[in-house]
Motif scaffolding. Sequence first.
Motif, PDB file in Angstrom:
ATOM      1  N   ASP A 223      -0.440  80.141  34.382  1.00 18.32           N
ATOM      2  CA  ASP A 223       0.394  78.876  34.817  1.00 18.32           C
ATOM      3  C   ASP A 223      -0.454  77.677  34.672  1.00 18.32           C
ATOM      4  N   SER A 224       0.158  76.655  34.874  1.00 26.85           N
ATOM      5  CA  SER A 224      -0.050  75.089  34.886  1.00 26.85           C
ATOM      6  C   SER A 224      -0.123  74.479  35.927  1.00 26.85           C
TER       7      SER A 224
ATOM      8  N   ARG B 197      -0.694  70.380  37.373  1.00 30.29           N
ATOM      9  CA  ARG B 197      -1.526  68.959  37.565  1.00 30.29           C
ATOM     10  C   ARG B 197      -1.644  68.244  38.614  1.00 30.29           C
TER      11      ARG B 197
ATOM     12  N   ARG C 210      -9.098  74.429  28.678  1.00 28.40           N
ATOM     13  CA  ARG C 210      -8.326  74.733  29.654  1.00 28.40           C
ATOM     14  C   ARG C 210      -7.848  73.565  30.660  1.00 28.40           C
ATOM     15  N   PHE C 211      -8.596  72.777  30.922  1.00 29.32           N
ATOM     16  CA  PHE C 211      -8.628  71.662  31.839  1.00 29.32           C
ATOM     17  C   PHE C 211      -8.439  70.144  31.057  1.00 29.32           C
ATOM     18  N   THR C 212      -7.939  69.074  31.474  1.00 27.18           N
ATOM     19  CA  THR C 212      -8.172  67.947  30.715  1.00 27.18           C
ATOM     20  C   THR C 212      -7.953  66.809  32.029  1.00 27.18           C
TER      21      THR C 212
ATOM     22  N   GLN D 102      -5.223  68.002  34.545  1.00 27.07           N
ATOM     23  CA  GLN D 102      -4.292  68.943  33.941  1.00 27.07           C
ATOM     24  C   GLN D 102      -4.864  70.287  33.557  1.00 27.07           C
TER      25      GLN D 102
ATOM     26  N   ASN E 246      -4.500  74.004  32.507  1.00 29.95           N
ATOM     27  CA  ASN E 246      -3.686  75.152  31.807  1.00 29.95           C
ATOM     28  C   ASN E 246      -4.287  76.490  31.842  1.00 29.95           C
ATOM     29  N   SER E 247      -3.597  77.500  31.603  1.00 28.73           N
ATOM     30  CA  SER E 247      -4.147  78.621  31.519  1.00 28.73           C
ATOM     31  C   SER E 247      -5.156  79.185  32.620  1.00 28.73           C
TER      32      SER E 247
END
Length: 123
Positions: free
Chosen positions: A16-17, A19, A67-69, A82, A84-85
């Motif tokens: 899942d993601s 934020r 995966r992260f931003t 953010q 992700n994964s």
Amino acid sequence: QVQLVESGGGLVQAGDSLRLSCAASGRTFSSYAMGWFRQAPGKEREFVAGINWSGGSTYYTDSVKGRFTISRNNAKNTVYLQMNSLKPEDTAVYYCATGPTAVAAGTRGYNYWGQGTQVTVSS
């Protein structure tokens, strides 16, 4: 003085993601680098991601690259992460931090810390 308030954590499943957001007070927010750190139970706090004052340079620990931003909106005095994964090993309390001498690429100079937000990833 800068005050930081994180939000956006929660319980999710692997893959899942989420934020995370970090709202900052203070007029000097836009001139400081910002960082996200995390601390898992029984482990030391570790650097996750950093961003320079303009948002033009970002840095990540190897385990989250791709995966992260990290991003920031200086008009809103907010920095984001953010994720992700997500994996179970991402489970930790996540903190944002900053400071007048904070280094976006590392761990030095972070004088101001938020209270943290819990991220739990189930397998």
